[in-house]
Design a protein around this motif. Sequence first.
Motif, short mmCIF file in Angstrom:
data_model
loop_
_atom_site.label_atom_id
_atom_site.label_comp_id
_atom_site.label_asym_id
_atom_site.label_seq_id
_atom_site.Cartn_x
_atom_site.Cartn_y
_atom_site.Cartn_z
N GLN A 1 11.42 -4.59 1.45
CA GLN A 1 10.40 -5.56 1.86
C GLN A 1 9.61 -6.10 0.69
O GLN A 1 9.32 -7.31 0.62
CB GLN A 1 9.45 -4.92 2.87
CG GLN A 1 8.38 -5.87 3.40
CD GLN A 1 7.51 -5.22 4.46
OE1 GLN A 1 7.73 -4.08 4.84
NE2 GLN A 1 6.52 -5.96 4.96
N ASN A 2 9.28 -5.22 -0.27
CA ASN A 2 8.33 -5.60 -1.31
C ASN A 2 8.96 -5.84 -2.68
O ASN A 2 8.32 -6.47 -3.54
CB ASN A 2 7.25 -4.52 -1.46
CG ASN A 2 6.47 -4.31 -0.17
OD1 ASN A 2 6.24 -5.26 0.58
ND2 ASN A 2 6.08 -3.07 0.09
N GLU A 3 10.16 -5.36 -2.91
CA GLU A 3 10.77 -5.47 -4.24
C GLU A 3 12.22 -5.93 -4.16
O GLU A 3 13.13 -5.22 -4.58
CB GLU A 3 10.69 -4.13 -4.97
CG GLU A 3 9.27 -3.59 -5.14
CD GLU A 3 9.25 -2.25 -5.84
OE1 GLU A 3 9.08 -2.24 -7.07
OE2 GLU A 3 9.44 -1.22 -5.17
N GLN B 1 7.75 -5.57 -12.41
CA GLN B 1 7.11 -4.26 -12.26
C GLN B 1 7.15 -3.43 -13.53
O GLN B 1 6.51 -2.38 -13.62
CB GLN B 1 7.79 -3.47 -11.13
CG GLN B 1 7.74 -4.13 -9.79
CD GLN B 1 8.98 -4.98 -9.53
OE1 GLN B 1 9.54 -5.56 -10.44
NE2 GLN B 1 9.39 -5.03 -8.27
N GLU C 1 10.52 0.04 2.30
CA GLU C 1 9.42 -0.49 1.49
C GLU C 1 9.94 -1.29 0.31
O GLU C 1 9.44 -2.37 0.00
CB GLU C 1 8.56 0.67 1.00
CG GLU C 1 7.34 0.26 0.19
CD GLU C 1 6.56 1.46 -0.30
OE1 GLU C 1 6.06 1.42 -1.44
OE2 GLU C 1 6.46 2.45 0.47
#
Length: 342
Positions: free
Chosen positions: A54-56, A129, A51
């Motif tokens: 893929q996202n960060e 973030q 995850e």
Amino acid sequence: MDLKMILVVVFFFLICPVNIIGLWWAVGSPLVLDPTRICRKTRRLRGKQAEICQNEPEVVREVAKGAQIGTVECQFQFRHRRWNCSTSRRSFGKVLMQDIRETAFLNAITAAGVTFAVTQACSAGHLLQCTCDRSIKGISTDGDWEWGGCGDNIDFGYKKSREFMDARDKKGSDVKTLILLHNNEAGRIAVKNYMRTECKCHGLSGSCTLKTCWRKLPIFRDVGDRLKEKFDGAAKVMAGNDGLSIIPVGATIKPPAKDDLIYSEDSPDFCEPNKKVGSLGTHGRECNHTSQGVGGCELLCCSRGYEKLQQNITENCRCRFIWCCEVVCDTCAVLKTIFRCL
């Protein structure tokens, strides 16, 4: 792919190039700092690691930097030992696959480095973030100072280090995984529990009528020193009867605390080259002939003896300050006496 193998892959593709291709890699190689390098070479990642990949990707970039920070500190702390944290392909991966004290330190200092790098990136504004920490702004103290400013966001750094370094599949409940997770946590604690307080004075004409203070990361060398002390006192453990816990080997040994380092296998002596355990041996290593410690010729050379050599080196000399503001030095040839293990 289990967690230990994932760490080996990460180390090989992020750290080994430092020694293989030269210092350029260590100071800004796009290969080393490319977040896709971890994710592309570990396609079987699952859960939280997949995850984050893929996202960060910007967080993974800081993970890479943290791994480098940890490895550089490992090499400093172990520079005088038989195993000197070499990133040679013949050594690094083999050591990581074991559960020895050296592996415990490697895992802890890497988790600490990732925590440190991600936290630092928050304060520098490199991650969308998170920001620096304003959560305790305005809380009054004893009247001499108050919380304010923008502190280092250790909670976010700790969280991301834990999510990425501790990710594991459902089968990861064996004693090796428990040891790895324990040492990772010890590394993070060595950063989080030792945050510093920095302050700035406010007042007319430089007076300190009021001080505003904030939390700041510890010096990473202090983190390395702290974990090296834990390495020296690391506890040997084994699986508990329930298979879900670890207990110390020896009835008189107290259970390890969260900030202690643990291991389950005895270390090799690292005296001779041994591909199986990742030992490069100590032949040809420079040693200190007056020291009785681990870097002394007797211990480092494993009682094989050592030789005295004369070596010409160049170094800066006759340095002088030129106003303003430059230091100019001459270059001098110096004959240096060194001692090397046979």
